[in-house]
Design a protein around this motif. Sequence first.
Motif, PDB file in Angstrom:
ATOM      1  N   ALA A  71       0.812  -1.217   0.000  1.00 22.43           N
ATOM      2  CA  ALA A  71       0.000   0.000   0.000  1.00 22.43           C
ATOM      3  C   ALA A  71       0.845   1.267   0.000  1.00 22.43           C
ATOM      4  O   ALA A  71       0.424   2.297  -0.545  1.00 22.43           O
ATOM      5  N   PHE A  72       2.031   1.208   0.615  1.00 19.78           N
ATOM      6  CA  PHE A  72       2.894   2.394   0.704  1.00 19.78           C
ATOM      7  C   PHE A  72       4.325   1.998   0.346  1.00 19.78           C
ATOM      8  O   PHE A  72       5.213   1.953   1.204  1.00 19.78           O
ATOM      9  N   PRO A  73       4.563   1.685  -0.919  1.00 15.11           N
ATOM     10  CA  PRO A  73       5.887   1.161  -1.317  1.00 15.11           C
ATOM     11  C   PRO A  73       7.025   2.136  -1.056  1.00 15.11           C
ATOM     12  O   PRO A  73       8.142   1.706  -0.759  1.00 15.11           O
ATOM     13  N   LEU A  74       6.782   3.438  -1.171  1.00 16.75           N
ATOM     14  CA  LEU A  74       7.847   4.405  -0.891  1.00 16.75           C
ATOM     15  C   LEU A  74       8.268   4.319   0.569  1.00 16.75           C
ATOM     16  O   LEU A  74       9.473   4.304   0.876  1.00 16.75           O
ATOM     17  N   ASP A  81      15.738   0.545   3.751  1.00 19.76           N
ATOM     18  CA  ASP A  81      17.091   1.052   3.518  1.00 19.76           C
ATOM     19  C   ASP A  81      17.673   1.685   4.781  1.00 19.76           C
ATOM     20  O   ASP A  81      18.848   1.478   5.111  1.00 19.76           O
ATOM     21  N   ALA A  82      16.864   2.464   5.463  1.00 17.02           N
ATOM     22  CA  ALA A  82      17.368   3.213   6.616  1.00 17.02           C
ATOM     23  C   ALA A  82      17.604   2.328   7.825  1.00 17.02           C
ATOM     24  O   ALA A  82      18.497   2.592   8.638  1.00 17.02           O
ATOM     25  N   ASN A 139      12.338  10.125  14.915  1.00 12.10           N
ATOM     26  CA  ASN A 139      13.497  10.905  14.454  1.00 12.10           C
ATOM     27  C   ASN A 139      13.350  11.365  13.019  1.00 12.10           C
ATOM     28  O   ASN A 139      13.787  12.448  12.642  1.00 12.10           O
ATOM     29  N   GLY A 140      12.742  10.527  12.189  1.00 12.71           N
ATOM     30  CA  GLY A 140      12.598  10.847  10.784  1.00 12.71           C
ATOM     31  C   GLY A 140      13.767  10.344   9.951  1.00 12.71           C
ATOM     32  O   GLY A 140      14.766   9.829  10.475  1.00 12.71           O
ATOM     33  N   PHE A 141      13.637  10.492   8.630  1.00 13.25           N
ATOM     34  CA  PHE A 141      14.621   9.955   7.696  1.00 13.25           C
ATOM     35  C   PHE A 141      15.013  11.021   6.683  1.00 13.25           C
ATOM     36  O   PHE A 141      14.204  11.875   6.308  1.00 13.25           O
ATOM     37  N   ASP A 142      16.250  10.937   6.249  1.00 15.27           N
ATOM     38  CA  ASP A 142      16.772  11.855   5.237  1.00 15.27           C
ATOM     39  C   ASP A 142      16.412  11.301   3.858  1.00 15.27           C
ATOM     40  O   ASP A 142      16.997  10.305   3.409  1.00 15.27           O
ATOM     41  N   ARG A 147      14.154   8.340  -2.555  1.00 14.53           N
ATOM     42  CA  ARG A 147      15.211   7.455  -2.067  1.00 14.53           C
ATOM     43  C   ARG A 147      15.706   7.921  -0.706  1.00 14.53           C
ATOM     44  O   ARG A 147      15.742   9.122  -0.410  1.00 14.53           O
ATOM     45  N   PHE A 148      16.119   6.955   0.101  1.00 18.79           N
ATOM     46  CA  PHE A 148      16.747   7.274   1.374  1.00 18.79           C
ATOM     47  C   PHE A 148      18.154   7.787   1.110  1.00 18.79           C
ATOM     48  O   PHE A 148      18.950   7.150   0.418  1.00 18.79           O
ATOM     49  N   ALA A 149      18.485   8.967   1.655  1.00 18.84           N
ATOM     50  CA  ALA A 149      19.757   9.611   1.351  1.00 18.84           C
ATOM     51  C   ALA A 149      20.716   9.617   2.531  1.00 18.84           C
ATOM     52  O   ALA A 149      21.793  10.213   2.441  1.00 18.84           O
ATOM     53  N   GLY A 150      20.346   8.957   3.618  1.00 18.56           N
ATOM     54  CA  GLY A 150      21.208   8.941   4.787  1.00 18.56           C
ATOM     55  C   GLY A 150      22.183   7.781   4.759  1.00 18.56           C
ATOM     56  O   GLY A 150      22.392   7.123   3.728  1.00 18.56           O
ATOM     57  N   SER A 151      22.784   7.510   5.923  1.00 15.08           N
ATOM     58  CA  SER A 151      23.742   6.411   6.027  1.00 15.08           C
ATOM     59  C   SER A 151      23.097   5.227   6.749  1.00 15.08           C
ATOM     60  O   SER A 151      22.028   5.345   7.356  1.00 15.08           O
TER      61      SER A 151
END
Length: 356
Positions: A71-74, A81-82, A139-142, A147-151
């Motif tokens: 339902a929420f692939p993004l 990833d994160a 905390n949230g995600f970058d 796309r996830f842009a964090g580490s």
Amino acid sequence: MGVDISVIWFAIIVFATLMYIIMDGFDLGIGMLFYFERDPQARDVMVNSVAPVWDGNETWLVLGGAGLFGAFPLAYAVIIDALTIPLTAMLIGLIFRGVAFEFRFKATPSHRGFWDISFAAGSLLATFSQGIVVGAMINGFDVEGRRFAGSALDWLTPFNLFCGLGLMVAYTLLGTTWLIMKSEGALQRHMRDLTRHVLLALLAVVAVVSIWTPLGWQFVADRWFSLPNFFYFLPVPILVAVCGVLIWRLTRNPHSHARPFLLTLGLIFLGFSGLGISLWPNIIPPGITIWDAAAPPSSQLFMLVGTLLIIPLILVYTAWSYYVFRGKGHGYRGLSLNNMKVPLSLAAGREVQNVR
């Protein structure tokens, strides 16, 4: 006005997650309680109190994960990833716990200790990892674009680690109150005493998180302390305090068995609702809403048909299994007393104290 399928799917995922926290929480808590209870026979009673029902508890985790993927692939892609490391650790913990749960019944006395350690360690690892995931959601995600842009180590923050410890306390309280409901004698008295200590720890965790989150994230402060929201959400902390006082008083009443567990479920629900209030309508904080992350409506509708058919079946099966094994001492299997195996008994009313 048309029905918003994204909201329906969000409600389904939230419901599945809450059901998982409630139902798998107490048996993860029992695993962690092995660190507080060394008596082999008491450990047998603890494990056997969940033996008839524990297999179905993780159905809700699968449903929630599959629903998020479809339902929420993004949101699914970013979270995977994160949080690859804590989610992998959670799965390893669940595997160790599941294998140990089954093997300890068949192990010789000399090997039982190894499986006890595996059961306790797997429960602790899975719970701590889940708490880190909860903290990371706040905390949230970058995110850049889709796309996830964090580490890979963005989750390693003091707040997330504290949330991991906090969830360990919450699940342990579920475990102690479950055993108050399902055990008798010395084990139950021990759990009553331990419940009061764990309850104080959980209320302290709730207080710290309630102060930390609005100070650390402006969107949380705006949600809780702006008017008229403050008055709408004020019942949540009041009810937390009421539940805490009632649990404390009921643990001192030797005739109270189920109510401490039910009130603990209330505490868990209030904490979960507080998280939802803080994050709504974002599914990927701080800025991606459920509509931004949603799959096409046709895909959501296609999955919704099957999901709405299967959820009632899961609920009926779950309710029936808990009803059949209600009370104390039902469905104990493989208890090892004086190196002798006692076979599984499904007879209603059979209690462990009768097996000697």
